[in-house]
Design a protein around this motif. Sequence first.
Motif, short mmCIF file in Angstrom:
data_model
loop_
_atom_site.label_atom_id
_atom_site.label_comp_id
_atom_site.label_asym_id
_atom_site.label_seq_id
_atom_site.Cartn_x
_atom_site.Cartn_y
_atom_site.Cartn_z
N LEU A 386 -9.36 -7.97 3.06
CA LEU A 386 -9.12 -6.42 3.26
C LEU A 386 -7.87 -6.13 3.71
CD1 LEU A 386 -10.53 -3.83 3.65
CD2 LEU A 386 -11.26 -4.65 5.78
N SER A 387 -7.10 -6.98 4.41
CA SER A 387 -5.84 -6.84 5.11
C SER A 387 -4.69 -6.54 3.76
CB SER A 387 -5.40 -7.95 5.97
OG SER A 387 -4.24 -7.84 6.41
N THR A 388 -4.84 -7.60 3.00
CA THR A 388 -3.81 -7.75 1.95
C THR A 388 -4.06 -6.65 0.91
OG1 THR A 388 -3.95 -10.09 1.86
CG2 THR A 388 -3.08 -9.01 -0.05
N LEU A 389 -5.34 -5.86 0.72
CA LEU A 389 -5.52 -4.86 -0.07
C LEU A 389 -4.86 -3.51 0.66
CD1 LEU A 389 -7.12 -3.25 -2.27
CD2 LEU A 389 -9.04 -3.11 -0.75
N VAL A 390 -4.73 -3.36 1.93
CA VAL A 390 -4.38 -2.24 2.47
C VAL A 390 -2.74 -2.30 2.41
CG1 VAL A 390 -3.85 -1.37 4.67
CG2 VAL A 390 -6.33 -1.94 4.41
N ILE A 391 -2.31 -3.47 2.64
CA ILE A 391 -0.63 -3.83 2.52
C ILE A 391 -0.48 -3.54 0.99
CG2 ILE A 391 1.20 -5.38 2.70
CD1 ILE A 391 -0.60 -6.84 4.89
N ALA A 392 -1.13 -4.08 0.17
CA ALA A 392 -0.56 -4.00 -1.32
C ALA A 392 -0.83 -2.66 -1.71
CB ALA A 392 -1.30 -4.86 -2.31
N THR A 393 -1.73 -1.69 -1.39
CA THR A 393 -2.10 -0.47 -1.85
C THR A 393 -0.87 0.52 -1.23
OG1 THR A 393 -4.38 -0.84 -2.04
CG2 THR A 393 -3.69 1.60 -1.89
N ALA A 394 -0.67 0.28 0.23
CA ALA A 394 0.23 1.02 0.80
C ALA A 394 1.76 0.84 0.12
CB ALA A 394 0.37 0.90 2.40
N ALA A 395 1.94 -0.27 -0.08
CA ALA A 395 3.41 -0.74 -0.42
C ALA A 395 3.60 -0.24 -1.89
CB ALA A 395 3.62 -2.62 -0.90
N THR A 396 2.33 -0.06 -2.96
CA THR A 396 2.65 0.18 -3.96
C THR A 396 2.65 1.88 -4.16
OG1 THR A 396 1.34 -1.55 -5.00
CG2 THR A 396 1.57 0.37 -6.50
N ALA A 397 2.07 2.43 -3.12
CA ALA A 397 2.14 3.79 -3.23
C ALA A 397 3.53 4.40 -2.67
CB ALA A 397 1.20 4.51 -1.98
N VAL A 398 3.99 3.82 -1.62
CA VAL A 398 5.42 4.10 -1.01
C VAL A 398 6.58 3.67 -2.21
CG1 VAL A 398 7.09 3.43 0.53
CG2 VAL A 398 4.70 3.64 1.30
N LEU A 399 6.35 2.72 -2.89
CA LEU A 399 7.21 2.46 -4.02
C LEU A 399 7.29 3.59 -5.15
CD1 LEU A 399 9.14 0.15 -5.10
CD2 LEU A 399 7.18 -0.72 -6.30
N LEU A 400 6.25 3.69 -5.47
CA LEU A 400 6.05 4.96 -6.61
C LEU A 400 6.62 6.20 -6.16
CD1 LEU A 400 2.70 4.29 -8.27
CD2 LEU A 400 5.03 3.64 -9.11
N VAL A 401 6.07 6.56 -4.74
CA VAL A 401 6.78 8.07 -4.49
C VAL A 401 8.38 8.01 -4.33
CG1 VAL A 401 6.97 9.53 -2.41
CG2 VAL A 401 4.66 8.38 -3.06
#
Length: 590
Positions: A386-401
Amino acid sequence: MGLHTNGLSLEVVGREITGRPVQGKPRRPAGPFLLGLPALLLSCVLLIPIGVTVVKAFVTNKHFGFGNFAVIGDPGALHAVGNSLLWVLIAFGTVAVGFSLALLSYRLPAVTTLLQPALVIPFAVSVLVSGATFRMIFDPTPERGTITAISTRLFGSSPVWLGPGLFWIVLMSAFGWTWLGYVVSLFRAGLDAIPDDMSRTLAAEGVRGWKRLWALEIPLLRPITGVVTLTLVIAAVRVFDLVLIVVPGSMQRSADVLGLNWWRASTSNVDSGRTAALGVVLFAIVAAVGLIGLRGLRRRRWAMPVSVVPQEPSLRKPRPRRVVRRLGWFIGSAVALVWVFPAVVLVATALHSPREAGLRGWWSPSGLGFSSFADAANVGLFRAMLSTLVIATAATAVLLVIAVPTAYLVAWGGLPPRLGRVAMAVFVVLAVTPVQMYAAPLRDAIDAAGLAGSRVALALVHAAAGLPFAVLLLRSAFASAPPAVVSEALQGPVRQSAVLATVQRTYRPAVIAVAVLEFALVWNDFIVGFLISGPGTTPLSLVLWGEARQFSTSSGPVAAAAVVASVVPVVLLLSFWRTVVRGLTTGSRP
């Protein structure tokens, strides 16, 4: 003043010119520059710590000099440099093998049907999982290790595969198993994109076999070869977790690489300036080999023959299509079975109880069940997921934006040419920078800000580390627009939306490729979490590493945790692999 020509009279009214001449400059709106501001701020997350590391490396006792680089004269550091260069050779060998498999599947298309999924699965799992899997396969006891059991049955005894010298076979096997799918897929995409008229022209001239390879396929695949070589060389020089999990602790000094040597120095009483010097040396090696790979990114046009004179047809009778198809299925099935075998070993080991997995091999029918999965859950596996899912999703969203508007700006957003070249050079440098160049200062800064263990801080670090690759890839997609359309859009008659509509076929796959790869890389990451993360984040890879430290007694829970951890990236990459390959080869196809 009047002008008279061809019966036409013109009168020109002028005035006296005063003041010194001033060179004219095109007016550039300031708005587009704001698109790059978020990327500049995010890049500073890496640039500032890199600058701190460089200053520390060259400052000794408050004096500028090269005194800290004397650490390279240490026998252990020299041995680590030699091993790092050996990994570069392993990377080149993997590229050669991958190209051969891609060429085989291109000549025999039926090979791809079964081979492609088998090659994608290893690329989706983390290097930590690959290392654990091959350590199980090459376990030195014949009761547990597959290769050891086969060697003992055939020859009466078996070498200690995890012993001195032979552990390199295990390391190379795990590295090749992880990366070969990536290499084969990109080369195969390049081969499929070769224009049919070029192939027919060479066939008409009687150019076949090796001559066709050197005359057509190798020159046209130069850009993709540069991308693949650059990626694998950087991965090989940065190798860290693979050595940690495969090589037993008593022999890890023999397998030491610069990244590991830096880590040991940074966790001991060695002066921070000397560890910074090790990081700079590692960066210099990565940058040097990276420049070799970047040379391949310069596209060279393939010269068509001046005269196309059909030759006499070959007297050799072509093989029937059915025979070729059956041969392709046979080869594809054989290679696919070999490539899937490590995954079978991992899953079968996970389906044994911890006690039976520690005593017997995966082929044993006793002790089957899900108790290893239960043990893996008890050490916090699902909380870490769950922790990794939060980190990976947040990092991917910030990267794309941030990456999408930045790539737009660099491609045709109105940047001055010189500034655009500087920006691209910075992104290339950041793309090849090893984690050791910014890990220590960044960790200290995060601790000082009171963000140790923060998922937000770790997500920003991952986004910053992934930004250079994302911008370089997306820029190629934007730059694929026809020059005439772009020039009209920049001058005003055509809207920028028209250019976006023109490149959407390459732009969308590139965005998907960036998103999928960033998510998978963050999900599977070990080194960033290991060197920078605090105890509160508990990334998934750190849980796996904690269990694998007692490998001989916990192979069942380790296998179970690895299987559960690999489900998400495997499903993600299998679902989007064709789009990912299309996005990766944007701007690099013939």
